[in-house]
Design an enzyme around this catalytic site. Structure first.
Site, PDB file in Angstrom:
ATOM      1  N   LYS A 115     -10.212  -0.271  10.594  1.00  0.00           N
ATOM      2  CA  LYS A 115     -10.476  -1.675  10.127  1.00  0.00           C
ATOM      3  C   LYS A 115     -10.966  -2.720  10.680  1.00  0.00           C
ATOM      4  CE  LYS A 115      -7.144  -0.059   6.290  1.00  0.00           C
ATOM      5  NZ  LYS A 115      -7.968   0.547   5.127  1.00  0.00           N
TER       6      LYS A 115
ATOM      7  N   ASP B 241       3.538  -4.034   7.917  1.00  0.00           N
ATOM      8  CA  ASP B 241       2.210  -3.116   7.691  1.00  0.00           C
ATOM      9  C   ASP B 241       1.069  -4.258   8.144  1.00  0.00           C
ATOM     10  OD1 ASP B 241      -0.243  -2.096   6.970  1.00  0.00           O
ATOM     11  OD2 ASP B 241       0.482  -1.412   4.801  1.00  0.00           O
TER      12      ASP B 241
ATOM     13  N   GLN C 110      -4.288  -4.929   7.103  1.00  0.00           N
ATOM     14  CA  GLN C 110      -5.129  -5.912   6.607  1.00  0.00           C
ATOM     15  C   GLN C 110      -4.837  -7.251   7.327  1.00  0.00           C
ATOM     16  OE1 GLN C 110      -7.618  -5.239   4.855  1.00  0.00           O
ATOM     17  NE2 GLN C 110      -6.873  -3.165   4.048  1.00  0.00           N
TER      18      GLN C 110
ATOM     19  N   HIS D 269       1.160  -1.161  -0.151  1.00  0.00           N
ATOM     20  CA  HIS D 269      -0.024   0.098  -0.044  1.00  0.00           C
ATOM     21  C   HIS D 269       0.873   1.196   0.182  1.00  0.00           C
ATOM     22  CE1 HIS D 269      -2.648   3.052   1.843  1.00  0.00           C
ATOM     23  NE2 HIS D 269      -3.729   2.125   1.543  1.00  0.00           N
TER      24      HIS D 269
ATOM     25  N   CYS E  31      -4.559   2.362  -3.748  1.00  0.00           N
ATOM     26  CA  CYS E  31      -3.566   2.909  -2.965  1.00  0.00           C
ATOM     27  C   CYS E  31      -2.347   2.034  -3.096  1.00  0.00           C
ATOM     28  CB  CYS E  31      -3.593   3.325  -1.409  1.00  0.00           C
ATOM     29  SG  CYS E  31      -4.939   4.737  -1.428  1.00  0.00           S
TER      30      CYS E  31
HETATM   31  N1  PLP Z   1      -1.763  -0.538   4.417  1.00  0.00           N
HETATM   32  C1  PLP Z   1      -2.724  -1.479   4.061  1.00  0.00           C
HETATM   33  C2  PLP Z   1      -2.331  -2.827   3.713  1.00  0.00           C
HETATM   34  C3  PLP Z   1      -3.796  -1.005   4.013  1.00  0.00           C
HETATM   35  O1  PLP Z   1      -4.825  -1.654   3.357  1.00  0.00           O
HETATM   36  C4  PLP Z   1      -4.291   0.575   4.223  1.00  0.00           C
HETATM   37  C5  PLP Z   1      -5.520   1.086   4.010  1.00  0.00           C
HETATM   38  O2  PLP Z   1      -6.225   0.911   3.124  1.00  0.00           O
HETATM   39  C6  PLP Z   1      -3.138   1.248   4.890  1.00  0.00           C
HETATM   40  C7  PLP Z   1      -1.962   0.627   5.015  1.00  0.00           C
HETATM   41  C8  PLP Z   1      -3.479   2.723   5.467  1.00  0.00           C
HETATM   42  O3  PLP Z   1      -4.385   2.618   6.419  1.00  0.00           O
HETATM   43  P1  PLP Z   1      -4.918   3.975   7.143  1.00  0.00           P
HETATM   44  O4  PLP Z   1      -5.534   4.647   5.985  1.00  0.00           O
HETATM   45  O5  PLP Z   1      -5.954   3.528   8.083  1.00  0.00           O
HETATM   46  O6  PLP Z   1      -3.735   4.712   7.821  1.00  0.00           O
END
Ligand code: PLP
Length: 404
Positions: free
Chosen positions: A221, A195, A198, A118, A360
């Site tokens: 999430k 990260d 998910q 992401h 993203c």
């Molecule tokens: N990393 C992953 C794999 C994500 O799916 C997301 C959000 O969709 C993020 C990071 C970013 O999360 P946030 O927008 O809650 O900071």
């Protein structure tokens, strides 16, 4: 297969009985237990914590500390001072890339991310590498979208200072082997940063046994509120980390010439904390624990398997990513040359919420050879009717676009 929890637990879903919510990878709906816990904090114990000499402020401080304890238990962290509350995964990853990267990276060092990240786990590392004159390397992916660990093992060297990777891909649902990647990082003395945006909502994390140095997640999430998240780290690294932001609460002593820092976790939590957010996340963790996080994982895998079979059997549909049995509750697909945005709009007319776009993850889109996909994602409140409604709506969309 029925939903794992009653729809009536979720006020928004209760008042919209026809809504088919298939966008939990973007954000999850909130159970009443989370909303009530946050409300109750505001109604009963609300004050600025840490600072007041009065009982109400002490209660707010106590609520914040209790929330940290509950969230730490959920993530499998014994040393709860190593759990930093942040604004979310993006904030957590910027914290570690910024604070650690600025203090530790230099010319000739290497930063590795995977091609499936992401932007939140890609851009901060790319930018800090540029700023510090370090090399930015992208680890190739295996055919199923997971990091290619053999390629990674061959790629790393003593110059590698950090490997940043996702627990689960938000586009493909591919699940990385966190211990394996952490161990590759350790073998060359590099930091491993996972990260978990998910991962944490969908499977047990068990941070202390995971072997990774840092793990980041977002409350929203995992049934909790927006604007709250966590960064969990190993104490040895956190202790050496310079502050990310400076200001109130994170100081020990402010002199005219120099300042000293507070102990963990306060050193990394400058300013008034989001106590209601932490209380809401703790309530979400309790809710998930009451269902059983392993039951959550099996429910989603069963649903996604069903969805994979139903959707991939439709002619012209291409499902991206791993086999049905190897994925978390995410299904990304394209339908002939129908633009995913058009598909999502048509589905919206039937009150089906799916996401469309690059999610993203533009570097991953390039590797998949597409500019966008449609994505359906499943969670505790979804059932097999949702899968069938999705399948039927895709078939109907094909007819609208005259795709035989
Ligand atoms: N990393 C992953 C794999 C994500 O799916 C997301 C959000 O969709 C993020 C990071 C970013 O999360 P946030 O927008 O809650 O900071």
């Amino acid at each position: 297969m029925s939903a794992l929890v009653p729809r009536s637990d979720f006020p928004l879903l209760s008042v919209n009985p026809a809504l088919v919510y298939l966008d939990s990878a973007a954000t999850a709906q909130k159970p009443r237990a989370v909303l009530d816990a946050m409300n109750e904090f505001y109604e009963s114990d609300y004050a600025n914590p840490h600072r007041g000499a009065y009982a109400l402020s002490a209660r707010a401080t106590e609520r914040y500390a209790r929330a940290r304890g509950a969230v730490a238990r959920f993530f499998g962290v014994r040393d709860e001072e190593c759990l930093i509350f942040t604004r979310g995964t993006t904030d957590s990853l910027n914290l570690i890339a910024g604070a650690w990267g600025r203090a530790n990276l230099g010319r000739g060092d290497e930063v590795i991310v995977t091609g499936a990240e992401h932007h939140a786990n890609f851009v901060p590392w790319q930018q800090i590498a540029i700023e510090r004159g370090a090399t930015f390397t992208i680890c190739p992916l295996a055919a199923d979208g997971r990091a290619d660990v053999e390629a990674l093992a061959a790629l790393v060297s003593r110059k590698t200072r950090v490997i940043a990777f996702n627990h689960v891909s938000n586009v493909l649902g591919a699940i990385n082997s966190v211990p394996e990647i952490a161990s590759i990082a350790r073998s060359v003395g590099a930091l491993s940063v996972c990260d978990g945006a998910q991962g944490a909502p969908h499977m047990a994390v068990g941070f202390d046994a995971l072997g990774v140095d840092f793990y980041a997640a977002s409350a929203h999430k995992m049934l909790g509120p927006m604007g709250t998240g966590v960064l969990i780290g190993r104490r040895e690294v956190l202790e050496l980390l310079p502050p990310y932001q400076t200001g109130g609460d994170m100081i020990e002593f402010v002199g005219d010439e120099r300042t000293t820092w507070n102990v963990l976790p306060h050193k990394l939590e400058a300013g008034t904390p989001n106590v209601a957010g932490a209380v809401g996340l703790a309530a979400a963790c309790d809710y998930l624990t009451a269902i059983g996080i392993d039951a959550v994982a099996s429910h989603e895998r069963a649903l996604v398997r069903l969805a994979y079979e139903r959707v991939s059997a439709i002619e012209h549909v291409r499902v991206h990513g791993p086999a049905a049995t190897e994925r978390s509750g995410v299904l990304s697909f394209t339908v002939g040359d129908i633009h995913p945005h058009d598909l999502a709009s048509l589905l919206d007319e039937r009150q089906i919420c799916i996401r469309a776009g690059h999610h993203c993850a533009q570097p991953l889109m390039r590797r998949l050879g597409v500019s966008a996909t449609a994505r359906a994602s499943f969670y505790v409140y979804n059932d097999e009717n949702d899968v069938e409604t999705l399948g039927a709506a895709i078939e109907s969309a094909k007819r609208v676009f005259a795709l035989a």
